[in-house]
Structures are given as structure tokens and as C-alpha cells.
Design a protein around this motif. Structure first.
Motif, PDB file in Angstrom:
ATOM      1  N   VAL A  18       1.156   5.262   3.572  1.00  0.00           N
ATOM      2  CA  VAL A  18       0.782   3.896   3.191  1.00  0.00           C
ATOM      3  C   VAL A  18      -0.441   3.536   4.013  1.00  0.00           C
ATOM      4  N   LEU A  21      -1.994  -1.718   4.575  1.00  0.00           N
ATOM      5  CA  LEU A  21      -1.163  -2.665   3.826  1.00  0.00           C
ATOM      6  C   LEU A  21      -1.249  -4.070   4.414  1.00  0.00           C
ATOM      7  N   GLY A  40       5.549   4.536  -1.719  1.00  0.00           N
ATOM      8  CA  GLY A  40       5.489   4.146  -0.306  1.00  0.00           C
ATOM      9  C   GLY A  40       6.246   2.868   0.014  1.00  0.00           C
ATOM     10  N   ALA A  44       7.025   1.424   3.760  1.00  0.00           N
ATOM     11  CA  ALA A  44       6.522   0.120   4.195  1.00  0.00           C
ATOM     12  C   ALA A  44       7.664  -0.724   4.747  1.00  0.00           C
ATOM     13  N   LEU A 199       2.682  -1.351  -5.205  1.00  0.00           N
ATOM     14  CA  LEU A 199       2.106  -0.240  -4.444  1.00  0.00           C
ATOM     15  C   LEU A 199       1.942   0.934  -5.383  1.00  0.00           C
ATOM     16  N   GLY A 202       0.566   4.581  -2.134  1.00  0.00           N
ATOM     17  CA  GLY A 202       0.404   4.088  -0.771  1.00  0.00           C
ATOM     18  C   GLY A 202      -0.589   2.966  -0.582  1.00  0.00           C
TER      19      GLY A 202
END
Ligand SMILES: Nc1ncnc2c1ncn2[C@@H]1O[C@H](COP(=O)(O)OP(=O)(O)O)[C@@H](O)[C@H]1O
Ligand SMILES: [Mg+2]
Length: 252
Positions: A18, A21, A40, A44, A199, A202
Motif C-alpha cells: 500500500v 495512503l 491492500g 491498510a 483501493l 495498493g
């Protein structure tokens, strides 16, 4: 902001899955984190919940940094997590599982009266739905500020899913619980979410208020195609409050 994930890159070992983010959850807000298998989402959530340490970026809860706080300490900060294994102790009874919650501030049976007749049963012998209710009762009875949930709906009957989601919307309305709901079940998640984030590989492919996504399901579908479908130059279409981010366009 209640829960703020900023510029978080995270993964396993030295391999990020990821990237960069940014995700926020306000008080009383329900945010759905959507995306295809392998996108991902769990990574997360595990990072926000302290189970994985981010490679870079920060996570704050109610203004305090929780970036390096281990999971067992996060409940003291007001963050609860229901991971996809539900983390129950299968050989203990429902009552014993509930008794293990240290800082109980609400009656778990008021949250889930359904558990009353199951108090003497071992958690491992409950149905999937009953286990999920127990996991939620455990998480919610300490009145956390925010809760992270991974695939709450997985393997559950639609009525049970609705019941569990109602407990979350009630808590959001009652004490301002902020909810981060990781879901594969897009339609159920969008029923209760205020905002959603998709998402893909990632990275955030789409961010929007849930109302726009309920109206235009095509937006979600194209974001799910990720790099394959909605590449750079593909018009994601109009939509107020909706940000679609380009697919495979690398910077630099
Ligand atoms: N324990 C792990 N070790 C290494 N890679 C992992 C591990 N768990 C997941 N991954 C990889 O990380 C990526 C994201 O997985 P995950 O966060 O579980 O996705 P999702 O929850 O969206 O299905 C996938 O490519 C997956 O193979
Ligand atoms: Mg997952």
C-alpha cells in the motif's frame, strides 16, 4: 479529525503493498474501504490497528499519534479493531469472552440482546453470525472512539449483516463512533457508509461520498478495473465530491 491516516506506505518485510495512503474518519462518520481481492485493504487496516508498522507516514487518533502503538495498547487510546478472524477465545463461553473486556462502559447485552441466551455457550460453538455479534459486542462495549472492521459481512446471512451494521450506525449516532469498514460487499457497505474509498493495487483509485456512489454504481466498477480499465486519460465521468485518480500513471 478523529482518525487520520497520512501518507502511509505499508506492507510486509521490506515490500510495500500500500502506497501513500491518505484516509480520514471523522467523529460519527462511517467510511467504507473497498476494492478487489488483494488490493491492500486488510494491510491498510492492520497498519491502522497497530498490527503492522508503516514504512512511512503517520496515523493519529483524536490528535494523538498512534503510529507506533502496539495493538494491545490501542484500546486505551480508544481504538477498537475487529479483524477477519474475530479474535474470540473459542474455548471460553460468551460470558467469559465478554468478561475479558477490561474497560467496559456499556452493557454488551444492551448492544446485542441476542447474546443473552448464548451466555453459557463456548464461543467456538457459535454460528458465524453469533460470533460476529460477540466480536462486535466486545469491541463496542468499551465505547471506543473509532473502530476498524475487516470483512464484517463475510460468510454471514444478509439479515445478520444488517443487524451488525445497525449496531455500528447506532453507535456512530449515539456517541460519535468513527467507523472504518473494510468490505468486499460493496452494496451493503454503501448502504451505511457516508464516504467510500476504493483501493486498487495498493493505491486509492476513487474517493467519494457514498451517496454519489449509490447513484452511479459504474464509478465503482470502473475503479475496480484499476490499471487495466481506467487508465490515464480515461474520463471517470462527472460527479460532485468524487475524485478518481489515474491508474498506472507513474510520477517521475
Ligand atoms: N502476510 C503477508 N506477507 C506478504 N504479503 C502479503 C501478506 N498478506 C498479504 N500480502 C499481500 O499484500 C497484498 C494486499 O493484500 P491484502 O491487504 O490482504 O488485500 P485485501 O485485503 O484487499 O484483499 C496482496 O498482494 C497480498 O498477496
Ligand atoms: Mg482482506
Amino acid at each position: 479529525m478523529l482518525l487520520e491516516i497520512s501518507k502511509v506506505t505499508t506492507g510486509y518485510g521490506r515490500m510495500p503493498v500500500v502506497w501513500d495512503l491518505d484516509l480520514t474518519v471523522a467523529e460519527g462518520e462511517i467510511v467504507a474501504l473497498l476494492g478487489p481481492n488483494g488490493a491492500g485493504k486488510t494491510t491498510a487496516l492492520l497498519t491502522a490497528g497497530g498490527f503492522l508498522r508503516p514504512m512511512s507516514g503517520t496515523i493519529t487518533l483524536d490528535g494523538a499519534s498512534i503510529t507506533a502503538v502496539p495493538p494491545y495498547r490501542l484500546s486505551r487510546h480508544g481504538l477498537a479493531a475487529v479483524t477477519d478472524d474475530r479474535a474470540l477465545l473459542p474455548s471460553l463461553t460468551v460470558q467469559e469472552n465478554l468478561a475479558l473486556v477490561r474497560n467496559r462502559r456499556s452493557d454488551p447485552l444492551a448492544l446485542f440482546p441476542e447474546l443473552e441466551r448464548l451466555m453459557g455457550r463456548r464461543a467456538g460453538l457459535l454460528s458465524g453470525g453469533e460470533q460476529q455479534m460477540l466480536a462486535l459486542a466486545r469491541a463496542l462495549c468499551s465505547r471506543p472512539k473509532a473502530i476498524l472492521l475487516d470483512e464484517l459481512s463475510q460468510g454471514l446471512a444478509p439479515l445478520v449483516v444488517e443487524r451488525c451494521l445497525k449496531a455500528l450506525t447506532d453507535a456512530a449516532a449515539e456517541w460519535g463512533l468513527g467507523v472504518l469498514l473494510v468490505e468486499q460487499n460493496v452494496s451493503e457497505a454503501l448502504k451505511v457508509a457516508d464516504r467510500a474509498c476504493v483501493l486498487s493495487h495498493g493505491r486509492v483509485a476513487l474517493e467519494s461520498d457514498a451517496a454519489s456512489l449509490r447513484e452511479d454504481t459504474g464509478l465503482i466498477e470502473s475503479s475496480y478495473l484499476g490499471e487495466a480499465g481506467a487508465g490515464p486519460g480515461t474520463d471517470p465521468g462527472p460527479g460532485s465530491g468524487t475524485t478518481a485518480r489515474g491508474g498506472s500513471a507513474g510520477s517521475g
